[in-house]
Write a protein that holds these residues in place. Structure first.
Motif, PDB file in Angstrom:
ATOM      1  N   ILE A 187       0.652  -1.166  -0.232  1.00  0.00           N
ATOM      2  CA  ILE A 187      -0.028  -0.113   0.106  1.00  0.00           C
ATOM      3  C   ILE A 187       0.602   1.268   0.066  1.00  0.00           C
ATOM      4  N   ALA A 188       1.913   1.252   0.974  1.00  0.00           N
ATOM      5  CA  ALA A 188       2.760   2.525   1.077  1.00  0.00           C
ATOM      6  C   ALA A 188       3.541   2.672  -0.399  1.00  0.00           C
ATOM      7  N   ARG A 189       3.822   1.714  -0.830  1.00  0.00           N
ATOM      8  CA  ARG A 189       4.477   1.805  -2.452  1.00  0.00           C
ATOM      9  C   ARG A 189       3.609   2.470  -3.292  1.00  0.00           C
ATOM     10  N   GLU A 190       2.503   1.814  -3.436  1.00  0.00           N
ATOM     11  CA  GLU A 190       1.584   2.606  -4.454  1.00  0.00           C
ATOM     12  C   GLU A 190       1.201   4.034  -4.186  1.00  0.00           C
ATOM     13  N   LEU A 191       1.245   4.306  -2.875  1.00  0.00           N
ATOM     14  CA  LEU A 191       0.816   5.953  -2.457  1.00  0.00           C
ATOM     15  C   LEU A 191       2.129   6.554  -2.755  1.00  0.00           C
ATOM     16  N   ILE A 192       3.305   6.212  -2.531  1.00  0.00           N
ATOM     17  CA  ILE A 192       4.500   6.879  -2.663  1.00  0.00           C
ATOM     18  C   ILE A 192       4.756   6.944  -4.173  1.00  0.00           C
ATOM     19  N   LYS A 193       4.341   5.941  -4.979  1.00  0.00           N
ATOM     20  CA  LYS A 193       4.472   6.143  -6.388  1.00  0.00           C
ATOM     21  C   LYS A 193       3.472   7.258  -6.975  1.00  0.00           C
ATOM     22  N   ALA A 194       2.407   7.302  -6.350  1.00  0.00           N
ATOM     23  CA  ALA A 194       1.406   8.397  -6.574  1.00  0.00           C
ATOM     24  C   ALA A 194       1.755   9.807  -6.114  1.00  0.00           C
TER      25      ALA A 194
END
Length: 268
Positions: free
Chosen positions: A78-85
């Motif tokens: 989840i963190a990875r996806e939000l950071i990518k965004a």
């Protein structure tokens, strides 16, 4: 005067929501975990945008958060996806009572509420001290087995084991409690619980009701003192399995209530 602290926070787990409400900073929260139950009003006031291992990333991004707060390696995806965004993310990874207290203080500092967070942490420390003093006066200390999950069997995490000690008991698997990851606390042989002969069995199966009759029916477990004496108790997961204020206040109080009742009962 402008507010230089985060204005739109998404809480991916329960504990940041509880802390921010306790500090009077709930206006900053724009989204919460669907598992949130504390405080009850949060479920009515804030949109639910995540579970524990999954989240509605699109819905979170629509909220235009300037900070997302989560917990542990389990939320890494989840963190990875939000950071990518482009979202700033803070994933805490504390596993101890001291870690929970430090978490309260750090989160308070992140929203400009250091003084209130310090007072809240000291309140929790005072409660820990009060329960520790009550526990010291108990006539005997039980060996306590805490079960976090049943299939496979997973023993209690570190802050739970520490709170059992504060409440007046002795954790049955202290060596496993030091393991931060659940997969490292899987008990391959249920017979080991029989050999360690706990006086009390506590169950908190996250997401489903604890079934003491199923536990008691496991092969060989009838010989366990806790099973023989009917000392199988559920501790609701929202007050013990989240590393935040709930565990330090209501969770600890419930642990002590169960342990004190056992300690004052005439030995069988």
């Amino acid at each position: 005067m402008t507010d230089d602290f985060p204005q739109r926070i998404v809480c991916l787990t329960e504990e940041p929501t509880e802390v921010l409400y306790a500090l009077g900073e709930e206006r900053r929260i724009v989204g919460i975990s669907g598992f949130t139950v504390r405080p009850p009003r949060a479920r009515k006031e804030k949109p639910k945008v995540s579970a524990f291992t999954s989240a509605r990333i699109g819905e979170i991004l629509k909220l235009e958060p300037d900070l997302a707060i989560g917990f542990s390696d389990i939320q890494a995806d989840i963190a990875r996806e939000l950071i990518k965004a482009g979202v700033e993310v803070w994933i805490s990874n504390h596993r101890s009572v001291a870690g929970i207290l430090a978490y309260i203080r750090r989160l308070g500092a992140m929203v400009g509420a250091s003084a209130r967070a310090e007072a809240y942490a000291r309140q929790a420390e005072a409660h820990l001290g009060e329960v520790r003093a009550l526990a010291a006066a108990l006539p005997r200390r039980p060996k306590v087995y805490f079960e976090e999950w049943d299939e496979p069997i997973i023993t209690g995490i570190r802050w739970v084991a520490e709170l059992i000690g504060v409440a007046g008991g002795e954790d049955a698997f202290p060596e496993l409690a030091r393991q931060p990851l659940a997969k490292r606390r899987i008990l391959a042989d249920g017979g080991e619980v029989v050999r360690r002969a706990p006086d009390i069995i506590l169950g908190s199966w996250c997401g489903k009701r604890f079934r003491p009759e199923k536990v008691a029916a496991r092969p060989g477990w009838a010989a366990i003192p806790a099973v023989r004496d009917g000392e199988l108790h559920e501790v609701k997961s929202p007050i013990i399995l989240q590393p935040g204020p709930a565990a330090l206040f209501d969770g600890l109080a419930e642990l002590h209530r169960i342990i004190a009742a056992w300690a004052h009962r005439a030995p069988g």
